[in-house]
Scaffold this motif. Sequence first.
Motif, PDB file in Angstrom:
ATOM      1  N   ARG A  40      -3.433 -37.499 -27.859  1.00 21.69           N
ATOM      2  CA  ARG A  40      -3.587 -37.658 -29.172  1.00 21.69           C
ATOM      3  C   ARG A  40      -4.634 -36.895 -29.972  1.00 21.69           C
ATOM      4  O   ARG A  40      -5.478 -36.289 -29.188  1.00 21.69           O
ATOM      5  CB  ARG A  40      -3.650 -39.171 -29.710  1.00 21.69           C
ATOM      6  CG  ARG A  40      -4.859 -39.592 -29.041  1.00 21.69           C
ATOM      7  CD  ARG A  40      -5.340 -41.242 -29.499  1.00 21.69           C
ATOM      8  NE  ARG A  40      -6.357 -41.871 -28.795  1.00 21.69           N
ATOM      9  CZ  ARG A  40      -7.446 -41.511 -29.251  1.00 21.69           C
ATOM     10  NH1 ARG A  40      -7.948 -40.948 -30.055  1.00 21.69           N
ATOM     11  NH2 ARG A  40      -8.786 -42.260 -28.360  1.00 21.69           N
ATOM     12  N   GLU A  60      -3.074 -41.437 -23.084  1.00 22.03           N
ATOM     13  CA  GLU A  60      -2.538 -40.901 -24.151  1.00 22.03           C
ATOM     14  C   GLU A  60      -3.213 -39.552 -24.431  1.00 22.03           C
ATOM     15  O   GLU A  60      -4.175 -39.230 -24.164  1.00 22.03           O
ATOM     16  CB  GLU A  60      -3.084 -41.969 -25.227  1.00 22.03           C
ATOM     17  CG  GLU A  60      -2.603 -43.208 -25.486  1.00 22.03           C
ATOM     18  CD  GLU A  60      -2.925 -44.162 -26.388  1.00 22.03           C
ATOM     19  OE1 GLU A  60      -3.809 -43.708 -27.267  1.00 22.03           O
ATOM     20  OE2 GLU A  60      -2.510 -45.264 -26.521  1.00 22.03           O
ATOM     21  N   ARG A  97       1.248 -38.282 -28.098  1.00 20.39           N
ATOM     22  CA  ARG A  97       1.397 -38.727 -29.599  1.00 20.39           C
ATOM     23  C   ARG A  97       1.462 -37.675 -30.460  1.00 20.39           C
ATOM     24  O   ARG A  97       1.700 -37.805 -31.504  1.00 20.39           O
ATOM     25  CB  ARG A  97       0.364 -39.920 -29.954  1.00 20.39           C
ATOM     26  CG  ARG A  97       0.389 -41.123 -28.884  1.00 20.39           C
ATOM     27  CD  ARG A  97      -0.410 -42.033 -29.589  1.00 20.39           C
ATOM     28  NE  ARG A  97      -0.602 -43.452 -28.763  1.00 20.39           N
ATOM     29  CZ  ARG A  97       0.402 -44.299 -28.683  1.00 20.39           C
ATOM     30  NH1 ARG A  97       1.437 -44.236 -29.787  1.00 20.39           N
ATOM     31  NH2 ARG A  97       0.369 -45.303 -28.322  1.00 20.39           N
ATOM     32  N   ASP A  98       1.256 -36.474 -29.875  1.00 21.97           N
ATOM     33  CA  ASP A  98       1.189 -35.285 -30.721  1.00 21.97           C
ATOM     34  C   ASP A  98       2.005 -34.083 -29.959  1.00 21.97           C
ATOM     35  O   ASP A  98       1.423 -33.510 -29.117  1.00 21.97           O
ATOM     36  CB  ASP A  98      -0.373 -34.749 -30.785  1.00 21.97           C
ATOM     37  CG  ASP A  98      -0.313 -33.618 -31.995  1.00 21.97           C
ATOM     38  OD1 ASP A  98       0.618 -33.005 -32.091  1.00 21.97           O
ATOM     39  OD2 ASP A  98      -1.501 -33.461 -32.662  1.00 21.97           O
ATOM     40  N   GLU A 153       1.664 -41.199 -22.549  1.00 20.16           N
ATOM     41  CA  GLU A 153       2.499 -41.265 -23.933  1.00 20.16           C
ATOM     42  C   GLU A 153       1.656 -40.039 -24.510  1.00 20.16           C
ATOM     43  O   GLU A 153       0.501 -39.959 -24.977  1.00 20.16           O
ATOM     44  CB  GLU A 153       1.947 -42.677 -24.546  1.00 20.16           C
ATOM     45  CG  GLU A 153       2.353 -43.763 -23.993  1.00 20.16           C
ATOM     46  CD  GLU A 153       2.033 -45.094 -24.672  1.00 20.16           C
ATOM     47  OE1 GLU A 153       1.400 -44.775 -25.781  1.00 20.16           O
ATOM     48  OE2 GLU A 153       1.996 -46.194 -23.860  1.00 20.16           O
TER      49      GLU A 153
END
Length: 820
Positions: free
Chosen positions: A287, A285, A217-218, A215
């Motif tokens: 992030r 992730e 996220r940024d 994932e």
Amino acid sequence: MLISYKWLQEILGADPGVDAVTSALGRGGLEVDRVTHVGAALRPVVLARVEATRPHPSKKGLTLVRVDAGGAGGGGEVVCGAQNIPAPGGGALVCYAPVGAQVLDRSGALVTLTEKAVAGVSSAGMLCAEDELGLGSSHEGLLTIEGGRPGQSLLDWEPRLEDWIIELSVTPNRPDALGHLGVARDVAAVLGVPFQPPAVARPQASGGGARASVEVRDKERCPRYAGQVIEGVSVGPSPLWARVRLGRLGVRPITNVVDATNLVMLERGQPLHAFDLDALRLPVEIRRARQGEAFVALDGQKLSLNEDDLVIADAERVVALAGVIGGADSGVTATTRRVFLESAYFEPRGIRRSARRYGFHTEASHRFEREVDLSGVPLSRDRGTALLCELAGAEAAGEPIDAYVAPRAPRRLTLRLPRYKRIIGAEAPPRAREILETLGASIVEQQADRLLVEVPAHRPDIVEEIDLIEEVARVAGYDQIPSSLPRVGAAPAGARGDYRLRRRVRQICTGIGLHEAVTYSFLSPQELKAARYEVEPLLRLLNPLSEEKSVMRPSLVPGLLTVAQRSQRYNVPRVRLFEVSQVFLPRQGEAGGTSGADGAGQKARVERPPVDEPTRLTVLLAGPRDSYLTRPEDVDFYDGKGVVEAVLAELAGSVAPEFDLEGEPPPWAHPRKGARVTLDGRAVGYVAELHPDVRDALEITTGAVVAELDLAAVAATYRAPVAAKPSRFPAMRHDVALLLPLDVPAGQVLELLRTTAGERCEKVELFDRYRGGELPPGTHSLGFALWFRSPERTLTDEEVDRWTKAAVDAAKARFGAQQR
């Protein structure tokens, strides 16, 4: 950047020769610092099979080994002290250096082997360890080889062990040259040979096995993230060729898994990272870190992260500082069996900030800071997967991941061939299209006078048409550009006024014995504080390179004082310097724009702050005066005043400078040993000795005086001298000595004498000052010379005495002077 010629040869699919490659690199703009031939001494070394062993008859710990070297000295016994001698008749071979071969001793020096007795037993040659052959640092035992045949040359068995290491100086704008693929592309373009990047096959993944989820996220800081799960990993040492290649290119071999990622980085310029999949708590992730979030790096450092840091995290913790360094608890270990391989693009500026924040400079951050190939992220993942499977006996599991969350359209530029000729001075070469295609660009459209070029993602430095022009010119060869005299038209008005003024000031200052200095436009807060400047109201840089260069200079004085301080430390006390340049002052009553984010999350426009940039002339005198056969004395205020008068005599025309005690002195000035400089009543500068606090802060032990002039103000008061017919009659001089209170400025007295002595008074000069015990306390004697002349006749003594008396009476009335 270290480059392997053999590796370039593999990528090019040809052998152009080392000299041709280094010449092509230099002509193409990649500077070659050094070429080192390695492995040449391995030619006599052969593979040998152990035939029999027996203990040394008199020396404990030594073994007599009979080897079959295929006729290269075989049949004899060799004395060996290693503990890992293969069993006789086994499949493992050893490296045998016969008499006459060269090996490395413990100090790293080459020695030539001779037949000699070891503890009474003759030894014909030597069985070698890695370090003795220059193939590594291990001396734990013999280097054993699987495969090959007895008597086969070590270099025939593995030709990559002989190589030429080319050391390049790679500029920060060429991240593509941080990998062998990019360097090979440049070599092919310069040499004009066909180039096809080696194909990267997509690994065949098994249907079952582990899966990984990612994932992002940024999306701004990580627009593309690719990965692959690899199973059945057997962690161990890499093959000899891989260990040797990495070591010669400055990368320490670790394990086959880590070595595979480093080989891809050196080949393609794309850093990879291998995680122990069983140590991750999915999903992965990408992030921003939370403020103060804990992270333990691979080297054991415990970090408290900043919210600006981009991290790789699992469901529980941070497992890597993105693009900089991996985590200690998620790295590959000897027990690792499943790996998650990462290949990504991270935004360069963020990586640079994080690396500097924690003092890291890794091979990965070095490349991410300069920008990697966005389009090559999945290719590097596939290349790393294939190499890891080859070296570690593993296989890919599941479908590869490619989270391309923020796609970027390729940049397209137009190369106009007529403009190429205007810039370079020659027609574009016929192979301009071939050059661009070899460098990786695509020609979208071609017309008679222009090319529409799609710039490859691995060349972030090509952003404008002029960059395309430079690429074609450098590859075609700057030496191929013909020499011709340019057509230059004469400028109708000559140089600009500001330039002419600066040039004239330089001529004047050098003519009176001063030396020009050029100091930085940026200062440190400490330098400003030493000169008694307040830092807060000044102009600070938002993103300075260092704290020592973080404030725009409000004056030239602090920079020159630093020079004087350094000169004194080097035992050069006599300083005569000047500088002509701009200073940077906040414009009063205006506020500049700020950078940041607005309410919608968009970046605010950065405005240039309102700044005044006046041009100043600053003079610094320090140390003793020039003297001959007299006791040396330090310079003082009057030396600086004399320099100001000499400069303004040339710059101000017929306007004479005046010195008064009005106005606030600059921070660096002595409160009682300085004066404001005026022209026609307008302040143009200040001259003073250094403030005692400044001298103490900079540890300047000699006298020092500084003069600072605003050149724009000086130029504005200029009045051209008026030519007058010289008188043919002699001038008459009358000297007067006046006893005056110490608090009466001599300049005011001189001006009063000049205005009251009548129109025949040409000039008044102060030529003497006397203070003695016989004078009343609080007084001194000033001697003035009054010059009189008439254009019509010779003046009489009676006339001169009358005019002089009138001037003296005026001084008595106004200042209480007494004539001596």
